[in-house]
Write an enzyme that holds these catalytic residues in place. Sequence first.
Site, PDB file in Angstrom:
ATOM      1  N   ASP A  25       2.888  -0.127   4.370  1.00 25.91           N
ATOM      2  CA  ASP A  25       4.226  -0.880   4.074  1.00 25.91           C
ATOM      3  C   ASP A  25       4.332  -1.969   5.074  1.00 25.91           C
ATOM      4  OD1 ASP A  25       6.722  -1.437   2.863  1.00 25.91           O
ATOM      5  OD2 ASP A  25       6.209   0.477   1.792  1.00 25.91           O
ATOM      6  N   HIS A  61      11.598  -3.028   3.373  1.00 23.29           N
ATOM      7  CA  HIS A  61      10.946  -2.157   2.424  1.00 23.29           C
ATOM      8  C   HIS A  61      10.335  -0.912   3.086  1.00 23.29           C
ATOM      9  CE1 HIS A  61       8.250  -0.983  -0.899  1.00 23.29           C
ATOM     10  NE2 HIS A  61       9.072  -1.681  -1.487  1.00 23.29           N
ATOM     11  N   ASN A 108       6.455  -2.638 -10.832  1.00 20.90           N
ATOM     12  CA  ASN A 108       7.860  -3.037 -11.590  1.00 20.90           C
ATOM     13  C   ASN A 108       7.544  -3.878 -12.544  1.00 20.90           C
ATOM     14  OD1 ASN A 108       9.231  -1.083  -9.724  1.00 20.90           O
ATOM     15  ND2 ASN A 108       9.186  -2.592  -8.187  1.00 20.90           N
ATOM     16  N   SER A 167       8.676   1.811  -5.990  1.00 24.10           N
ATOM     17  CA  SER A 167       8.620   2.087  -4.624  1.00 24.10           C
ATOM     18  C   SER A 167       9.370   3.032  -3.961  1.00 24.10           C
ATOM     19  CB  SER A 167       9.006   0.699  -3.919  1.00 24.10           C
ATOM     20  OG  SER A 167       7.849  -0.454  -4.028  1.00 24.10           O
TER      21      SER A 167
END
Length: 320
Positions: free
Chosen positions: A45, A80, A171, A240
């Site tokens: 990430d 994130h 998404n 996520s």
Amino acid sequence: MIPKILSSSNVENNETMNYALNVMRFNLLWKQGYTGEGIKIGVVDSGIDYNHPMLIDKVECGYNFSSVGAVDDIFDYNYHGTSVSALLCGDYIDYRRYGVAPNAKLIVAKSMDATGYGTISAIVDGINYCVQQGADIINCSIGTTYYSLDMENAVRNAVDKGIAVVVASGNDGHNDTDGSVREISYPASHDVSICVGAMDRNYAITDFSNSSEFVDFVAPGKGILTAYPNNKYAIVEGTSFSCPLVAGSLALLKQKFIAEFKRIPSESELYGMLMKYTREIQGVSKSMQGHGYPDFSISRNFSKENLTFTMDNILRTLKI
């Protein structure tokens, strides 16, 4: 998807909290003593705010594969990775145990920069690093529409070594209620990865969640409260954030398996164990929900015989 940022002072009275706890009931495994102790979760990430109150002493090791900064700079200048990590193993908000596997340790593979951009090679290097550092589970809340053989090989290598690779489905959903529109993202669409879509607090699949034959499970992914860098918090949405709820669940189940059977499970055995705690959402197509969402209030009896799964007999990609 822009997070709603909160200061620590207005978290206590925020009614959102982590409703995933009520949906998935992973606290029932906590009561049995399964909190992720001894389990390492790789996080590919944007890094981590390791100074955040939820994430103190959570990092086992880390490496910066992004194009910016020194190799030992794993701090999250985006948000994130911090938000994902807190859902995996974050400690407490308002004195509540929060992340799914609060005693797990993190292997941080920083593969995205402050803008959230990361190259395919950085993602591949991140996955390989997690394998080399002994990860039990790898969380990849990342995705690209571009197929990469190197990425597929990295995922397959991890799975071959018994490591579950849990990936956000993406998404790009078209709000198709029957899942008829096929949205593909990688590494979620590699057949050996565990692809996770998003649902809301009302057990409805979110309009943004990708649908395809590769979806394995869904988990809450809309209106989730989690950590945000620099001692803040945020309400987030996206597959996520569904992904770490499933990855954390697998961490709990791996600890449980080891305790009960005195050996390390194969990746397919761990997958099969999660399936036994999965509840199907009635009236929703398999391409949208896969097998359904984990619910640890389901009572299951396990034996060595009924936990022996193969890629064929659990029909991972066909979902039938």
